[in-house]
Write a protein that holds these residues in place. Sequence first.
Motif, PDB file in Angstrom:
ATOM      1  N   THR A 113      38.432 -62.432 -23.429  1.00  0.00           N
ATOM      2  CA  THR A 113      38.623 -63.860 -23.698  1.00  0.00           C
ATOM      3  C   THR A 113      39.114 -64.591 -22.456  1.00  0.00           C
ATOM      4  O   THR A 113      38.611 -65.673 -22.110  1.00  0.00           O
ATOM      5  CB  THR A 113      39.623 -64.056 -24.847  1.00  0.00           C
ATOM      6  OG1 THR A 113      39.111 -63.432 -26.026  1.00  0.00           O
ATOM      7  CG2 THR A 113      39.869 -65.529 -25.120  1.00  0.00           C
ATOM      8  N   GLU A 160      45.688 -59.699 -23.562  1.00  0.00           N
ATOM      9  CA  GLU A 160      45.849 -60.572 -24.722  1.00  0.00           C
ATOM     10  C   GLU A 160      46.667 -59.939 -25.839  1.00  0.00           C
ATOM     11  O   GLU A 160      46.736 -60.488 -26.929  1.00  0.00           O
ATOM     12  CB  GLU A 160      44.456 -60.924 -25.282  1.00  0.00           C
ATOM     13  CG  GLU A 160      43.508 -61.504 -24.256  1.00  0.00           C
ATOM     14  CD  GLU A 160      42.061 -61.436 -24.712  1.00  0.00           C
ATOM     15  OE1 GLU A 160      41.827 -61.102 -25.890  1.00  0.00           O
ATOM     16  OE2 GLU A 160      41.171 -61.709 -23.893  1.00  0.00           O
ATOM     17  N   ASP A 176      47.569 -68.739 -27.241  1.00  0.00           N
ATOM     18  CA  ASP A 176      46.266 -68.725 -27.892  1.00  0.00           C
ATOM     19  C   ASP A 176      46.464 -68.549 -29.391  1.00  0.00           C
ATOM     20  O   ASP A 176      47.503 -68.058 -29.838  1.00  0.00           O
ATOM     21  CB  ASP A 176      45.415 -67.579 -27.309  1.00  0.00           C
ATOM     22  CG  ASP A 176      43.988 -67.587 -27.829  1.00  0.00           C
ATOM     23  OD1 ASP A 176      43.493 -68.673 -28.184  1.00  0.00           O
ATOM     24  OD2 ASP A 176      43.373 -66.509 -27.875  1.00  0.00           O
ATOM     25  N   SER A 255      39.339 -65.662 -30.791  1.00  0.00           N
ATOM     26  CA  SER A 255      40.188 -66.637 -30.129  1.00  0.00           C
ATOM     27  C   SER A 255      39.641 -68.038 -30.343  1.00  0.00           C
ATOM     28  O   SER A 255      38.425 -68.272 -30.289  1.00  0.00           O
ATOM     29  CB  SER A 255      40.247 -66.333 -28.632  1.00  0.00           C
ATOM     30  OG  SER A 255      40.746 -67.449 -27.918  1.00  0.00           O
ATOM     31  N   LEU A 257      39.834 -70.282 -28.277  1.00  0.00           N
ATOM     32  CA  LEU A 257      39.179 -70.649 -27.023  1.00  0.00           C
ATOM     33  C   LEU A 257      37.691 -70.324 -27.034  1.00  0.00           C
ATOM     34  O   LEU A 257      36.887 -71.018 -26.415  1.00  0.00           O
ATOM     35  CB  LEU A 257      39.835 -69.895 -25.853  1.00  0.00           C
ATOM     36  CG  LEU A 257      41.282 -70.228 -25.521  1.00  0.00           C
ATOM     37  CD1 LEU A 257      41.843 -69.197 -24.554  1.00  0.00           C
ATOM     38  CD2 LEU A 257      41.385 -71.632 -24.949  1.00  0.00           C
ATOM     39  N   THR A 279      48.992 -66.365 -33.844  1.00  0.00           N
ATOM     40  CA  THR A 279      49.173 -66.859 -32.476  1.00  0.00           C
ATOM     41  C   THR A 279      49.561 -65.705 -31.565  1.00  0.00           C
ATOM     42  O   THR A 279      50.102 -64.685 -32.016  1.00  0.00           O
ATOM     43  CB  THR A 279      50.245 -67.954 -32.408  1.00  0.00           C
ATOM     44  OG1 THR A 279      51.481 -67.419 -32.885  1.00  0.00           O
ATOM     45  CG2 THR A 279      49.843 -69.148 -33.254  1.00  0.00           C
TER      46      THR A 279
END
Length: 308
Positions: A113, A160, A176, A255, A257, A279
């Motif tokens: 990501t 992540e 994120d 995600s 994003l 989150t």
Amino acid sequence: MSPSPTRSLSHRVPDLGALELLLAVARHGSLGRAAREVGITQPAASSRIRSMERLLGVALVDRSPRGSRLTDAGALVTDWARRVVEAAEAFDAGAQALRDRRDSRLRVAASMTIAEYLLPGWLIALRAARPGTAVSLQAGNSAAVAELLLAGEADLGYVEGLAVPEGLDGAVVARDRLVVVAAAAHPWARRRRPIAPAELASAALVLREYGSGTRQVLDAALADHGGLAEPLLELASTTAVKAAAVTGAGPAVLSELAVTEELASRRLVEVPVADVSLTRALRAVWPTGPLPAGPARDLLSLAGGSAS
């Protein structure tokens, strides 16, 4: 009788600044001109010469209205000083060469990501700041990033997961949110009430593989709700998971994003989930120890890293 303690070399040898001043006196025959060359005042130069004489226990410079002249001992010490200064200059040149070699390349490893959606912008900014630095990027899951760093095959990594992997230090660079998404034709896309955590846990989902930061966060979030059921599909990239969800294979967890465009175009619909936090912090990581130096430190700064 026990031997007397030996003082360290730094307490017995004048510092480089004093030796450089002595060499300047030898060149100019004037303490004032020597002081100007090394960038200090004449009183400061006189004080430094006196301190050096006290340290060595010999007079080095004869001062007179006609100028400053080295004593015989001063001439001998000057010869030694020249060799010390030349050696220091060689040391500095070698250290600079090492810094130049370090700064000429940067090896980055990043989870999928971050590699796809955040790192490109950071690397563009780094190129503007350091146009001479060649950057290589390896993308993989968070576990693979940690392995590359610990093996010395990357200078800086981005992960992540829930925490900094063992053996690494880290800094938070972004926040994120994971979202549950489904194709518009899927029944979940038409729900009016959020999905309960237990229902999400028991559903057949399109998921990232074990070792990915996304999977770690989802596993932890649903651990108290029965844990994740067997995935419908288990895929090794965010792009593959997203493509499967868009085609209607099944709901996915990705995600935020990664699905901005798909949500805007309604190719995917976000499915709200009740009473569970999805989150996470996105982190830069490096082998345990000091902060990275050179271009790695610059990239960390550009990404807004704060130690955690």
